[in-house]
Design an enzyme around this catalytic site. Structure first.
Site, PDB file in Angstrom:
ATOM      1  N   CYS A  81       1.939  -1.940  16.155  1.00 40.36           N
ATOM      2  CA  CYS A  81       1.900  -1.882  14.395  1.00 40.36           C
ATOM      3  C   CYS A  81       1.204  -3.086  13.750  1.00 40.36           C
ATOM      4  CB  CYS A  81       3.375  -1.778  14.078  1.00 40.36           C
ATOM      5  SG  CYS A  81       3.346  -1.276  12.262  1.00 40.36           S
ATOM      6  N   CYS A  83       6.846  -7.118   7.239  1.00 42.36           N
ATOM      7  CA  CYS A  83       7.986  -6.451   8.119  1.00 42.36           C
ATOM      8  C   CYS A  83       8.755  -7.684   8.894  1.00 42.36           C
ATOM      9  CB  CYS A  83       7.497  -5.501   9.108  1.00 42.36           C
ATOM     10  SG  CYS A  83       8.913  -4.478   9.779  1.00 42.36           S
ATOM     11  N   GLU A  98       0.850  -1.214   0.051  1.00 43.64           N
ATOM     12  CA  GLU A  98       0.105   0.034  -0.084  1.00 43.64           C
ATOM     13  C   GLU A  98       0.980   1.196   0.194  1.00 43.64           C
ATOM     14  OE1 GLU A  98      -3.939  -1.481   2.090  1.00 43.64           O
ATOM     15  OE2 GLU A  98      -2.427  -0.937   3.522  1.00 43.64           O
ATOM     16  N   CYS A 104      -1.210   5.848   9.921  1.00 42.50           N
ATOM     17  CA  CYS A 104       0.252   5.242  10.379  1.00 42.50           C
ATOM     18  C   CYS A 104      -0.195   4.180  11.062  1.00 42.50           C
ATOM     19  CB  CYS A 104       0.888   6.184  11.278  1.00 42.50           C
ATOM     20  SG  CYS A 104       1.263   7.796  10.657  1.00 42.50           S
ATOM     21  N   CYS A 130       3.251   8.592   1.327  1.00 40.58           N
ATOM     22  CA  CYS A 130       3.977   7.721   2.115  1.00 40.58           C
ATOM     23  C   CYS A 130       3.996   6.182   1.456  1.00 40.58           C
ATOM     24  CB  CYS A 130       2.795   7.241   3.590  1.00 40.58           C
ATOM     25  SG  CYS A 130       3.498   6.204   4.648  1.00 40.58           S
ATOM     26  N   CYS A 160       6.932  -4.730  16.006  1.00 42.14           N
ATOM     27  CA  CYS A 160       6.372  -3.913  16.865  1.00 42.14           C
ATOM     28  C   CYS A 160       4.932  -4.144  17.265  1.00 42.14           C
ATOM     29  CB  CYS A 160       6.660  -2.363  16.260  1.00 42.14           C
ATOM     30  SG  CYS A 160       7.929  -2.244  15.861  1.00 42.14           S
TER      31      CYS A 160
END
Ligand code: SAH
Ligand code: SF4
Length: 389
Positions: A144, A137, A117, A371, A130, A141
């Site tokens: 997230c 990933c 995205e 975010c 962004c 975290c």
């Protein structure tokens, strides 16, 4: 106005054999040197290669042209040679969503059927894209959404810069003939590497893509308009300053190692003291004014006055701005957003200590574009299917 066609020379006519269908190299993502080498390998005489690479580069990155046939300052047989060997392709837009606040989210399909995205955020007099650097990933975290998805693969330079090109297509922002491409009133004026993935775990691809985006004869974004966000991959921070030179943001999020270990587990490898040491030299080496410390506000986890005071003490001596990010919720998230009053009290302490402490307004929440909310759609669907059985 188009430049006169280049005269056809003998060496252009002795064209190499056509490659097999489907094996064309994508020119997007090649560095200038890489493009020159590719043109030579396809039969461009060496003495012409630099000039040809410059011409093709401008068509692709300054004018947004994808079809070799439209590259009218190249001789027809040479255009045919390019078309035989190469393609100019960007990620496919699978879905485009527009938030009530104007934020646009693009779901893009890349080779292998993977999805990433990218999010465009319009602001007064500017606009920020962004972009993602990985599918998923490797880091986990705990606040997230992307972190709940395993790494599928690194993006290539072409897939990274391709996100910028897709957004420019959508915004209709390829300069019309005669328009100054450096125009500061661009719709897409800033890039943040804050989408999916840890950019410093895909360093070379991110570097090459950003070099392409900064090239003055192309997309031509200044290095001060590009911000790379890292969770704290310490060994690559000095390299970022030396080899990219963009602005740096750090996902700081906690003021003790105990809490940061839980929120940003890479802290167990490089703790707060080690990270801060690496950050101290960044502004000087990269010649940038300050580092952005990102700090996600999690209710009763990292949002006390004491945290705010510890934070300003920790970063003492580092030119910094503290970006406070109200936590964006996602399904199953184990945290809550701090209250507005709490965030303001925290911001106040940081501000009084002399640091800018903007509170980031969540954008595009209604389309899960804020975010930390990004995650591949395929992954989401797979999970929800799993949950359904
Ligand atoms: N991997 C890089 C860049 C991508 S994350 C990094 O971690 O810095 C971009 C920013 O969004 C980071 O500061 C990240 O900590 C923050 N973020 C992640 N999840 C969030 C959430 N749910 N709410 C608010 N911010 C979040
Ligand atoms: Fe990865 Fe950044 Fe999310 Fe951490 S915050 S899991 S590093 S994308």
């Amino acid at each position: 106005m188009t430049a006169p066609a280049v005269p056809i020379t003998q060496d252009m006519l002795t064209l190499p054999r056509k490659p097999v269908e489907g094996s064309r190299t994508n020119l997007i993502g090649l560095t200038r040197d890489g493009l020159r080498d590719a043109l030579i390998a396809a039969g461009t005489p060496e003495r012409q290669a630099k000039m040809r690479a410059g011409q093709v580069w401008q068509w692709i990155y300054q004018k947004g042209v994808r079809d070799f046939e439209a590259m009218t300052n190249l001789a027809k047989p040479y255009r045919a040679l390019l078309a035989d060997h190469f393609e100019v392709s960007v990620p496919e837009v699978v879905r485009r969503e527009v938030s009530s606040d104007g934020t646009r989210k693009y779901l893009l399909r890349i080779a292998g059927g993977h999805e990433v995205e990218a999010v465009y955020i319009p602001e007064e007099g500017r606009g920020t894209l962004c972009i993602s650097s990985q599918v998923g990933c490797t880091l986990t975290c705990s606040f997230c959404h992307t972190g709940t998805q395993r790494l599928v693969r690194n993006l290539t330079p072409g897939e990274i810069v391709g996100q910028i090109m897709v957004a420019r297509d959508d915004l209709g922002e390829w300069p019309a003939p005669g328009r100054n491409p450096k125009d500061e009133t661009r719709l897409l004026s800033n890039i943040v590497l804050m989408g999916m993935g840890e950019p410093l775990y895909n360093f070379e691809a991110v570097r090459d893509a950003m070099k392409i985006a900064m090239d003055p004869e192309g997309i031509s974004l200044s290095r001060r308009r590009i911000t790379l966000s890292t969770s704290g991959v310490v060994p690559e921070i000095a390299r970022t300053a030396a080899e990219i030179g963009c602005l740096l943001a750090v996902s700081f999020h906690a003021t003790t190692d105990e809490v940061r270990d839980r929120l940003v587990p890479i802290n167990k490898r490089w703790n707060i003291a080690t990270l801060l040491d690496a950050l101290r030299t960044y502004p000087k080496v990269s010649n940038s004014e300050r580092i952005t410390f990102e700090y996600v506000m999690l209710k009763d986890v990292n949002d006390s006055d004491e945290d705010a005071r510890r934070l300003v003490k920790l970063i003492e001596g580092i030119p910094a701005k503290i970006n406070l990010i109200p936590f964006n919720e996602w399904p199953g998230a184990p945290y809550e957003r701090s209250s507005n009053n709490r965030i303001r009290a925290f911001a106040d302490i940081v501000h009084k200590a002399g640091y800018a402490s903007p509170i980031r307004t969540p954008r595009g929440e209604d389309i899960m574009a804020a975010c930390g909310q990004l995650k591949s759609e395929t992954e989401r669907v797979r999970k929800s299917k799993r949950a359904a059985v």
